[in-house]
Design a protein around this motif. Structure first.
Motif, mmCIF file in Angstrom:
data_model
loop_
_atom_site.group_PDB
_atom_site.id
_atom_site.type_symbol
_atom_site.label_atom_id
_atom_site.label_comp_id
_atom_site.label_asym_id
_atom_site.label_seq_id
_atom_site.Cartn_x
_atom_site.Cartn_y
_atom_site.Cartn_z
ATOM 1 N N VAL A 14 0.840 -1.205 0.000
ATOM 2 C CA VAL A 14 0.000 0.000 0.000
ATOM 3 C C VAL A 14 0.871 1.250 0.000
ATOM 4 C CG1 VAL A 14 -1.692 1.341 1.321
ATOM 5 C CG2 VAL A 14 -1.968 -1.142 1.094
ATOM 6 N N ALA A 15 1.932 1.236 0.803
ATOM 7 C CA ALA A 15 2.824 2.398 0.879
ATOM 8 C C ALA A 15 3.516 2.654 -0.457
ATOM 9 C CB ALA A 15 3.862 2.180 1.977
ATOM 10 N N GLN A 26 0.987 4.094 -2.909
ATOM 11 C CA GLN A 26 0.757 5.496 -2.553
ATOM 12 C C GLN A 26 1.895 6.381 -3.071
ATOM 13 O OE1 GLN A 26 0.352 6.271 1.640
ATOM 14 N NE2 GLN A 26 -0.284 8.382 1.329
ATOM 15 N N ARG A 27 3.125 5.905 -2.914
ATOM 16 C CA ARG A 27 4.275 6.679 -3.376
ATOM 17 C C ARG A 27 4.214 6.925 -4.878
ATOM 18 N NH1 ARG A 27 9.115 6.016 -5.724
ATOM 19 N NH2 ARG A 27 8.723 3.807 -6.100
ATOM 20 N N VAL A 72 1.250 9.391 -5.812
ATOM 21 C CA VAL A 72 1.509 10.777 -5.440
ATOM 22 C C VAL A 72 2.677 11.356 -6.235
ATOM 23 C CG1 VAL A 72 2.211 12.293 -3.542
ATOM 24 C CG2 VAL A 72 0.529 10.496 -3.144
ATOM 25 N N SER A 117 -4.171 12.526 -5.823
ATOM 26 C CA SER A 117 -4.420 12.356 -4.386
ATOM 27 C C SER A 117 -4.700 10.888 -4.082
ATOM 28 C CB SER A 117 -5.614 13.207 -3.949
ATOM 29 O OG SER A 117 -5.343 14.577 -4.147
ATOM 30 N N PHE A 118 -4.161 10.412 -2.977
ATOM 31 C CA PHE A 118 -4.309 9.021 -2.545
ATOM 32 C C PHE A 118 -4.985 9.024 -1.183
ATOM 33 C CE2 PHE A 118 -2.957 5.143 -0.442
ATOM 34 C CZ PHE A 118 -2.929 4.178 -1.438
ATOM 35 N N LYS A 121 -6.199 6.591 1.713
ATOM 36 C CA LYS A 121 -6.151 5.236 2.247
ATOM 37 C C LYS A 121 -7.426 4.936 3.025
ATOM 38 C CE LYS A 121 -3.170 2.097 4.881
ATOM 39 N NZ LYS A 121 -4.256 1.558 5.709
ATOM 40 N N ALA A 171 -7.832 1.702 -1.117
ATOM 41 C CA ALA A 171 -7.632 3.141 -1.273
ATOM 42 C C ALA A 171 -8.533 3.678 -2.376
ATOM 43 C CB ALA A 171 -6.175 3.444 -1.605
ATOM 44 N N VAL A 230 -8.387 6.936 -5.267
ATOM 45 C CA VAL A 230 -7.491 7.889 -5.913
ATOM 46 C C VAL A 230 -8.343 8.929 -6.633
ATOM 47 C CG1 VAL A 230 -5.806 8.172 -7.769
ATOM 48 C CG2 VAL A 230 -5.611 6.240 -6.195
#
Length: 283
Positions: free
Chosen positions: A25-26, A29-30, A33, A39-40, A42, A53, A55
């Protein structure tokens, strides 16, 4: 010493699985973004049946995509000619295809840190004998800035999505042909390569233009292209040589590429922009 409880191994595996999921997930997200500049959001809780998530496509556009994120080597254990099969139960299929937003499956590979995506839809699903479905996640569907237009089209929905995806692929093929005419069958990093492995790579994302030109693009071998887009490889604008993210220094397949000369041709401005952007995230 006392013997560990019988359920210790189960709890240990569960903990490792939770860590793998959080890492996936991280990483998604990286990419969303940094590469897509979207925009992300969670989602909280256990999202095995839900989504991980949402978006927002564009800047305060109100156009949303839902993401179901999976991480771990096991999700890449069922290869196909063009990618990997992901299997889902009937309950999952019903939930995702009836969701109020388009749901995109994203699979993260922990070794390469690359993410691959596919829209979960009745059109893309193949029914399995147990009433569930299997979904082909193409190797070509790398989650990076090259996916931006296709994902935006999915958020728009319907026929427009198909038309924009076709136009994107045509532009990519046209750019690749121009790069082949300029450089021949040479990867900008590794040199002579089979033409089937060479792809048109955008050096730096173009935020305002839809088209990418030859001067801000390069011809790269497919795996080098993935590393470049994932921010694991860049070109030092002062020396015009390849630099690698720290995590690749110990990778026997790519460590020797550090310091390799990069073919001249692309815009120095594009090279510098990419270098400054990706190295910011390196440890």
């Amino acid at each position: 010493m006392g013997q560990e409880p019988a359920d210790y191994d189960v709890r240990s595996r569960r903990k490792a699985s939770d860590v793998t999921a959080k890492v996936a997930v991280a990483e998604v997200q990286r990419v969303v973004v940094r590469n897509l500049r979207w925009s992300f959001i969670k989602m909280d809780g256990d999202n095995d049946y839900g989504v991980d998530a949402q978006v927002e496509v564009g800047d305060a556009s109100g156009r949303l995509l839902a993401l179901q994120i999976k991480g771990g080597r096991s999700y890449f254990d069922r290869p196909a000619a063009e990618g990997w099969w992901y299997y889902a139960s009937a309950t999952h299929v019903r939930y995702w295809t009836n969701y109020s937003l388009p749901v995109v499956l994203v699979m993260h590979h922990p070794d390469s840190d690359l993410c691959y995506w596919q829209l979960i839809s009745q059109r893309n699903l193949v029914q399995t004998s147990n009433g569930g479905g299997k979904l082909l996640v193409p190797r070509a569907n790398l989650l990076d800035e090259t996916a931006k237009e296709a994902l935006a089209a999915i958020a728009d929905g319907g026929k427009r999505s198909d038309e924009r995806l076709i136009k994107t692929r045509r532009r990519q093929l046209n750019l690749r042909q121009k790069l082949l005419m300029r450089y021949g069958t040479r990867c900008a990093v590794t040199g002579i390569s089979p033409v089937e492995l060479l792809e048109a790579a955008h050096i730096a994302p173009s935020e305002r233009r839809i088209e990418h030109g030859v001067d801000d693009s390069a011809l790269l071998r497919a795996d080098i292209h993935r590393l470049f887009d994932a921010g694991l490889m860049a070109v030092d604008p002062e020396t015009w040589r390849v630099v690698l993210a720290p995590k690749l220094h110990a990778n026997p397949a790519y460590a020797d590429l550090a310091g390799a000369p990069f073919a001249e041709g692309p815009s120095p401005e594009a090279i510098r922009r990419h270098f400054n952007e990706v190295t910011t995230f390196w440890d």
